[in-house]
Design a protein around this motif. Structure first.
Motif, PDB file in Angstrom:
ATOM      1  N   ASP A 161      43.790 -26.254  21.428  1.00  0.00           N
ATOM      2  CA  ASP A 161      44.235 -25.942  20.065  1.00  0.00           C
ATOM      3  C   ASP A 161      43.184 -26.429  19.077  1.00  0.00           C
ATOM      4  N   GLU A 162      42.562 -25.502  18.405  1.00  0.00           N
ATOM      5  CA  GLU A 162      41.546 -25.871  17.431  1.00  0.00           C
ATOM      6  C   GLU A 162      42.232 -26.351  16.168  1.00  0.00           C
ATOM      7  N   VAL A 163      42.052 -27.628  15.883  1.00  0.00           N
ATOM      8  CA  VAL A 163      42.638 -28.167  14.666  1.00  0.00           C
ATOM      9  C   VAL A 163      41.999 -27.526  13.442  1.00  0.00           C
ATOM     10  N   ILE A 164      40.686 -27.240  13.515  1.00  0.00           N
ATOM     11  CA  ILE A 164      39.963 -26.578  12.427  1.00  0.00           C
ATOM     12  C   ILE A 164      39.240 -25.371  13.008  1.00  0.00           C
ATOM     13  N   ASP A 165      39.469 -24.208  12.417  1.00  0.00           N
ATOM     14  CA  ASP A 165      38.791 -22.991  12.858  1.00  0.00           C
ATOM     15  C   ASP A 165      37.437 -22.910  12.142  1.00  0.00           C
ATOM     16  N   LEU A 166      36.348 -23.148  12.887  1.00  0.00           N
ATOM     17  CA  LEU A 166      35.004 -23.196  12.294  1.00  0.00           C
ATOM     18  C   LEU A 166      34.494 -21.827  11.866  1.00  0.00           C
ATOM     19  N   ASP A 167      35.164 -20.754  12.281  1.00  0.00           N
ATOM     20  CA  ASP A 167      34.717 -19.423  11.876  1.00  0.00           C
ATOM     21  C   ASP A 167      34.844 -19.205  10.374  1.00  0.00           C
ATOM     22  N   TYR A 168      35.716 -19.992   9.726  1.00  0.00           N
ATOM     23  CA  TYR A 168      35.922 -19.843   8.289  1.00  0.00           C
ATOM     24  C   TYR A 168      34.900 -20.627   7.459  1.00  0.00           C
ATOM     25  N   TYR A 169      34.044 -21.416   8.112  1.00  0.00           N
ATOM     26  CA  TYR A 169      33.095 -22.261   7.395  1.00  0.00           C
ATOM     27  C   TYR A 169      31.662 -21.874   7.798  1.00  0.00           C
ATOM     28  N   SER A 170      30.823 -21.639   6.797  1.00  0.00           N
ATOM     29  CA  SER A 170      29.438 -21.219   7.061  1.00  0.00           C
ATOM     30  C   SER A 170      28.426 -22.340   6.821  1.00  0.00           C
ATOM     31  N   THR A 171      28.832 -23.398   6.102  1.00  0.00           N
ATOM     32  CA  THR A 171      27.916 -24.521   5.831  1.00  0.00           C
ATOM     33  C   THR A 171      28.664 -25.835   6.026  1.00  0.00           C
ATOM     34  N   VAL A 172      27.855 -26.910   6.139  1.00  0.00           N
ATOM     35  CA  VAL A 172      28.443 -28.251   6.277  1.00  0.00           C
ATOM     36  C   VAL A 172      29.165 -28.643   4.993  1.00  0.00           C
ATOM     37  N   GLU A 173      28.647 -28.208   3.839  1.00  0.00           N
ATOM     38  CA  GLU A 173      29.248 -28.553   2.555  1.00  0.00           C
ATOM     39  C   GLU A 173      30.673 -27.993   2.447  1.00  0.00           C
ATOM     40  N   GLU A 174      30.866 -26.771   2.941  1.00  0.00           N
ATOM     41  CA  GLU A 174      32.215 -26.198   2.927  1.00  0.00           C
ATOM     42  C   GLU A 174      33.152 -26.981   3.838  1.00  0.00           C
ATOM     43  N   LEU A 175      32.628 -27.438   4.968  1.00  0.00           N
ATOM     44  CA  LEU A 175      33.442 -28.189   5.916  1.00  0.00           C
ATOM     45  C   LEU A 175      33.807 -29.567   5.372  1.00  0.00           C
ATOM     46  N   MET A 176      32.986 -30.109   4.464  1.00  0.00           N
ATOM     47  CA  MET A 176      33.262 -31.426   3.886  1.00  0.00           C
ATOM     48  C   MET A 176      34.473 -31.405   2.959  1.00  0.00           C
ATOM     49  N   GLU A 177      34.876 -30.223   2.519  1.00  0.00           N
ATOM     50  CA  GLU A 177      36.035 -30.123   1.638  1.00  0.00           C
ATOM     51  C   GLU A 177      37.352 -30.328   2.378  1.00  0.00           C
ATOM     52  N   VAL A 178      37.300 -30.309   3.724  1.00  0.00           N
ATOM     53  CA  VAL A 178      38.503 -30.542   4.527  1.00  0.00           C
ATOM     54  C   VAL A 178      38.870 -32.022   4.457  1.00  0.00           C
ATOM     55  N   ARG A 179      40.159 -32.307   4.559  1.00  0.00           N
ATOM     56  CA  ARG A 179      40.615 -33.699   4.498  1.00  0.00           C
ATOM     57  C   ARG A 179      39.964 -34.533   5.600  1.00  0.00           C
ATOM     58  N   PRO A 180      39.600 -35.798   5.323  1.00  0.00           N
ATOM     59  CA  PRO A 180      38.960 -36.651   6.335  1.00  0.00           C
ATOM     60  C   PRO A 180      39.820 -36.841   7.581  1.00  0.00           C
ATOM     61  N   GLU A 181      41.170 -36.932   7.400  1.00  0.00           N
ATOM     62  CA  GLU A 181      42.041 -37.120   8.564  1.00  0.00           C
ATOM     63  C   GLU A 181      41.986 -35.917   9.499  1.00  0.00           C
TER      64      GLU A 181
END
Length: 503
Positions: free
Chosen positions: A236-256
């Motif tokens: 089960d992918e907790v975060i679907d990486l297909d929706y994120y194209s850069t690290v900066e976009e991924l940083m907007e996800v909650r730290p938990e």
């Protein structure tokens, strides 16, 4: 006494045959109401349970593990284990019988036929809550409270909305389904639905239904085609990486959530938000097998075996949750009509006042008492008069006085019939007419009393809107213009004169 074993066998066979004939006789009678049908089904269910219990005893006797039946048959044939004379054994048995009747001279013999016939008039106790309406509706209030107070639920959801999207399994994310709280909620929901189904459909074999469901589930699970769990299992992918194209976009996800995603992949969960996001973003284009080992969390060798067992347990738990969901979906299919009636009942209650709800409840109680009373079922009523508060037809003069023979139909209410002028006038404030007016987009005001045609209601609403429009400001008539000579015109007149070149 071993000599009674054959008599017990004969009596058990006789009881099974009588119960079978009694069940057939009961099912041949057509029940007069839903309540009577439920009583009939439970009576037959009790008979079937008695047949199964008696048959189990017969099987135990025929297996003859202690050889008691074999010894009794041998004694009847004149062969005794002690070698005594068959005639002496017979007279000993006769003496025992005479002694028994001497000690019990007034023993009462129960007529089995009368006892079994009395079972056909029995009304078994069926435990229903008041909200369930003797099996007509579901009572999901406790489960609703458990849902809105859980982490996977919506605390702002209303009970009617909960029923409208019931059972909600497709709206809950995968990682929340794997929690202990969701599993307990699912167990409670499945337990209630099974209990309700067994109380309302006692003749249905729920175990056989579930056996078929489990067999189909095993095939679909092996193929990865279980609805909601397709080809994923524990992955089960907790975060679907297909929706994120850069690290900066991924940083907007909650730290938990970043930490949960890294932990699920076995990667290190420490560092800043940027370091976590960079570590997780590496897995988008690089398989875990090719990643540098420095990104992985260090696992002690002693705990590798424990991790393997915990993964196996988690996999089994996931499969168990998926199976419970499939069973629940099957029960919802079987209870689909009841679920729809429950939604309609809740919607109707929301539009009723307290007095109307009390009047409806009293009417249902009177109707239930009337249906359950055999004497009242045979009341002579050739004119088909309505029943009064005492469950008997009302007087004919009262029937004529209130005009209950006059039928009024309302197209807005779906061509529903109302008998009598009083019921017709009262229905304009009831939930059915209000719902019809809402569907037409027309406010249910006093202006629309006595209007039962959709066409007339729409025409009247258009006239009301036009009349209200006369009081509105109309620029073409009320906006003022002034020419060079100081004459005042409205905009329409000024435009016409200017177009003609007169000003």
């Amino acid at each position: 006494m071993s000599s009674t074993l054959l008599e017990v066998t004969r009596s058990a066979h006789e009881e099974v045959e009588r119960l079978e004939r009694l069940a057939v006789k009961d099912l041949q009678r057509e029940p007069g109401s839903n309540r009577e049908r439920l009583y009939q089904n439970h009576r037959v269910r009790n008979m079937i349970d008695s047949i199964i219990s008696t048959t189990d005893k017969l099987i135990e006797i025929y297996e003859d593990k202690d050889s008691a039946r074999k010894d009794e048959i041998a004694a009847l044939a004149g062969q005794t284990a002690t070698g005594t004379n068959v005639f002496s054994a017979f007279y000993d048995r006769l003496k025992e019988i005479r002694d028994y009747h001497r000690r019990h001279p007034v023993a009462h013999v129960v007529d089995a036929a009368e006892e079994y016939e009395a079972m056909l008039k029995e009304e078994p106790h069926i435990d229903f809550s008041g909200e369930e309406g003797f099996g007509r509706y579901l009572d999901l209030h406790e489960l609703f409270n458990e849902f809105i107070n859980s982490k996977f639920g919506d605390q702002y959801m209303e009970y009617f909305t909960y029923l409208d999207v019931f059972p909600l399994t497709h709206k809950i994310s995968r990682n929340r389904k794997l929690t202990r709280q969701y599993k307990e909620y699912l167990e409670h929901l499945l337990e209630y639905l099974m209990s309700f189904f067994q109380r309302t459909e006692p003749l249905q074999d729920l175990d056989r239904i579930f056996l078929k469901v489990e067999a189909e589930f095993e095939e679909q699970w092996a193929a990865g085609k279980v609805l909601g769990w397709e080809n994923k299992g524990l992955e089960d992918e907790v975060i679907d990486l297909d929706y994120y194209s850069t690290v900066e976009e991924l940083m907007e996800v909650r730290p938990e959530k970043l930490k949960e995603a890294l932990s699920a992949l076995g990667l290190k969960t420490g560092g800043t938000i940027q370091q976590r996001a960079e570590r997780l973003f590496l897995t988008k284009y690089t398989p875990l097998e090719l990643l540098d080992r420095k990104h992985f969390a260090k696992v002690p060798r002693d705990s590798e075996q424990n991790n393997a067992s915990s993964v196996s347990q988690q996999n089994n738990s996931t499969k168990e949750i998926a199976l419970m969901e499939v069973k629940m979906q099957r029960l919802c299919e079987l209870l689909n009509e009841t679920i729809v009636q429950t939604k309609e009942n809740i919607e109707k209650k929301q539009a009723l006042t307290y007095e109307e709800m009390e009047a409806e409840r009293e009417e249902e109680e009177i109707q239930a008492d009337t249906e359950s009373d055999d004497d009242e079922q045979q009341i002579y009523n050739p004119l088909k008069l309505p029943m009064g508060w005492d469950g008997k037809p009302i007087p004919y003069w009262l029937y004529k006085l209130h005009g209950l023979g006059q039928e009024f139909k309302c197209e807005i209410c779906g061509n529903h019939s109302y008998w009598g002028r009083r019921a017709f006038e009262r229905h304009f404030k009831e939930w059915r007419h209000q719902h019809g007016m809402r569907c037409l987009g027309i406010p249910n005001t006093k202006n629309f009393n006595e209007i039962t045609s959709i066409k007339e209601a729409k025409a009247l609403w258009e006239r009301i809107q036009e009349r209200q429009g006369l009081n509105k400001w109309r620029p073409e008539l009320e906006e003022e213009y002034e020419d060079k000579e100081g004459n005042i015109y409205n905009r329409k007149t000024y435009t016409d004169l200017q177009r003609q070149g007169l000003i």
